[in-house]
Design a protein around this motif. Structure first.
Motif, PDB file in Angstrom:
ATOM      1  N   GLN A  30      36.302  45.967 -12.031  1.00  0.00           N
ATOM      2  CA  GLN A  30      37.053  46.965 -11.266  1.00  0.00           C
ATOM      3  C   GLN A  30      36.514  47.046  -9.853  1.00  0.00           C
ATOM      4  O   GLN A  30      35.378  46.690  -9.590  1.00  0.00           O
ATOM      5  N   LYS A  31      37.384  47.514  -8.946  1.00  0.00           N
ATOM      6  CA  LYS A  31      36.960  47.806  -7.582  1.00  0.00           C
ATOM      7  C   LYS A  31      37.898  48.849  -7.002  1.00  0.00           C
ATOM      8  O   LYS A  31      39.054  48.953  -7.412  1.00  0.00           O
ATOM      9  N   LEU A  32      37.391  49.617  -6.086  1.00  0.00           N
ATOM     10  CA  LEU A  32      38.247  50.540  -5.361  1.00  0.00           C
ATOM     11  C   LEU A  32      39.140  49.716  -4.448  1.00  0.00           C
ATOM     12  O   LEU A  32      38.724  48.682  -3.931  1.00  0.00           O
ATOM     13  N   THR A  33      40.358  50.170  -4.219  1.00  0.00           N
ATOM     14  CA  THR A  33      41.294  49.387  -3.411  1.00  0.00           C
ATOM     15  C   THR A  33      40.809  49.199  -1.973  1.00  0.00           C
ATOM     16  O   THR A  33      41.189  48.235  -1.323  1.00  0.00           O
ATOM     17  N   ASP A  34      39.949  50.088  -1.488  1.00  0.00           N
ATOM     18  CA  ASP A  34      39.460  49.977  -0.112  1.00  0.00           C
ATOM     19  C   ASP A  34      38.037  49.414  -0.044  1.00  0.00           C
ATOM     20  O   ASP A  34      37.329  49.608   0.925  1.00  0.00           O
ATOM     21  N   ASP A  35      37.613  48.714  -1.094  1.00  0.00           N
ATOM     22  CA  ASP A  35      36.262  48.178  -1.157  1.00  0.00           C
ATOM     23  C   ASP A  35      36.331  46.715  -1.584  1.00  0.00           C
ATOM     24  O   ASP A  35      37.264  46.304  -2.272  1.00  0.00           O
ATOM     25  N   ASN A  36      35.344  45.929  -1.187  1.00  0.00           N
ATOM     26  CA  ASN A  36      35.296  44.534  -1.584  1.00  0.00           C
ATOM     27  C   ASN A  36      34.400  44.295  -2.793  1.00  0.00           C
ATOM     28  O   ASN A  36      34.404  43.226  -3.370  1.00  0.00           O
ATOM     29  N   GLY A  37      33.583  45.286  -3.161  1.00  0.00           N
ATOM     30  CA  GLY A  37      32.636  45.115  -4.250  1.00  0.00           C
ATOM     31  C   GLY A  37      33.226  45.450  -5.611  1.00  0.00           C
ATOM     32  O   GLY A  37      33.987  46.395  -5.762  1.00  0.00           O
ATOM     33  N   TYR A  38      32.862  44.653  -6.589  1.00  0.00           N
ATOM     34  CA  TYR A  38      33.330  44.828  -7.964  1.00  0.00           C
ATOM     35  C   TYR A  38      32.226  45.428  -8.826  1.00  0.00           C
ATOM     36  O   TYR A  38      31.047  45.291  -8.530  1.00  0.00           O
ATOM     37  N   SER A  39      32.642  46.067  -9.919  1.00  0.00           N
ATOM     38  CA  SER A  39      31.704  46.562 -10.918  1.00  0.00           C
ATOM     39  C   SER A  39      32.386  46.482 -12.284  1.00  0.00           C
ATOM     40  O   SER A  39      33.563  46.151 -12.391  1.00  0.00           O
ATOM     41  N   PHE A  40      31.640  46.799 -13.311  1.00  0.00           N
ATOM     42  CA  PHE A  40      32.185  46.780 -14.659  1.00  0.00           C
ATOM     43  C   PHE A  40      32.886  48.108 -14.951  1.00  0.00           C
ATOM     44  O   PHE A  40      32.379  49.168 -14.597  1.00  0.00           O
ATOM     45  N   PRO A  41      34.036  48.075 -15.596  1.00  0.00           N
ATOM     46  CA  PRO A  41      34.761  49.316 -15.904  1.00  0.00           C
ATOM     47  C   PRO A  41      33.949  50.233 -16.808  1.00  0.00           C
ATOM     48  O   PRO A  41      33.189  49.777 -17.659  1.00  0.00           O
ATOM     49  N   GLY A  42      34.149  51.500 -16.606  1.00  0.00           N
ATOM     50  CA  GLY A  42      33.464  52.510 -17.411  1.00  0.00           C
ATOM     51  C   GLY A  42      33.509  53.827 -16.676  1.00  0.00           C
ATOM     52  O   GLY A  42      34.388  54.051 -15.842  1.00  0.00           O
ATOM     53  N   GLY A  43      32.540  54.676 -16.963  1.00  0.00           N
ATOM     54  CA  GLY A  43      32.514  55.953 -16.277  1.00  0.00           C
ATOM     55  C   GLY A  43      31.357  56.809 -16.739  1.00  0.00           C
ATOM     56  O   GLY A  43      30.538  56.397 -17.573  1.00  0.00           O
TER      57      GLY A  43
END
Length: 164
Positions: A30-43
């Protein structure tokens, strides 16, 4: 319910759970639409909620997908800047699988809408080929290397970014 997320005048503490979903040689990130960095989905886990319940809830809320939580893979102590404060995050990463593959796209990207701390924003979910993960900005910074050794048992790590 309340997220396990504490903020003081000087620091932030975050307790997060993330899912590692690998399918057909691709990993869901996942990534925020205004960011280039990815992370693993969760919360963030909520008070009174198990790690498994957190992942099941987060995937249902954000993606509309039902999952099965498998094995814990990584136990992370992560230090990074958040909102101009140092953040200390404990994040537990589990392998997961979809229980119904018709609930979400199995390729390309999916956009979800999120509301967190009085803000609305979009999150993009992308299926990234495992061979390309080392070519993207993936958080935490050692995640692409950890993915290469995903079958080697449970790993504990400390990851630090400059918090000044």
């Amino acid at each position: 319910m309340s997220d396990i997320l504490f903020k003081t005048e000087d620091y932030v503490f975050s307790y997060r759970v993330a899912g590692i979903l690998i399918r057909n040689g691709k990993v869901l990130l996942q990534k925020l639409t205004d960011d280039n960095g990815y992370s693993f989905p969760g919360g963030h886990a909520e008070f009174g909620e198990t790690n498994e319940e957190t992942l099941i809830r987060e995937f249902k809320e954000e993606i509309g997908a039902d999952i099965k939580v498998k094995e814990i893979k990584w136990i992370a102590e992560i230090f990074f800047p958040l909102e101009n404060k140092p953040c200390h995050q404990i994040c537990l990463y589990y392998t997961i699988e979809l229980t119904d593959e018709t609930q979400m796209p199995l390729d390309g990207k999916l956009i979800a809408h999120e509301h967190f701390e009085e803000r609305d924003f979009d999150i993009e979910f992308h299926w990234i080929p495992l061979a390309k993960v080392k070519d993207i900005a993936l958080y935490p910074g050692n995640a692409s290397e950890l993915l290469e050794h995903i079958d080697e048992g449970v790993k504990h790590f400390v990851y630090r970014e400059d918090c000044k």
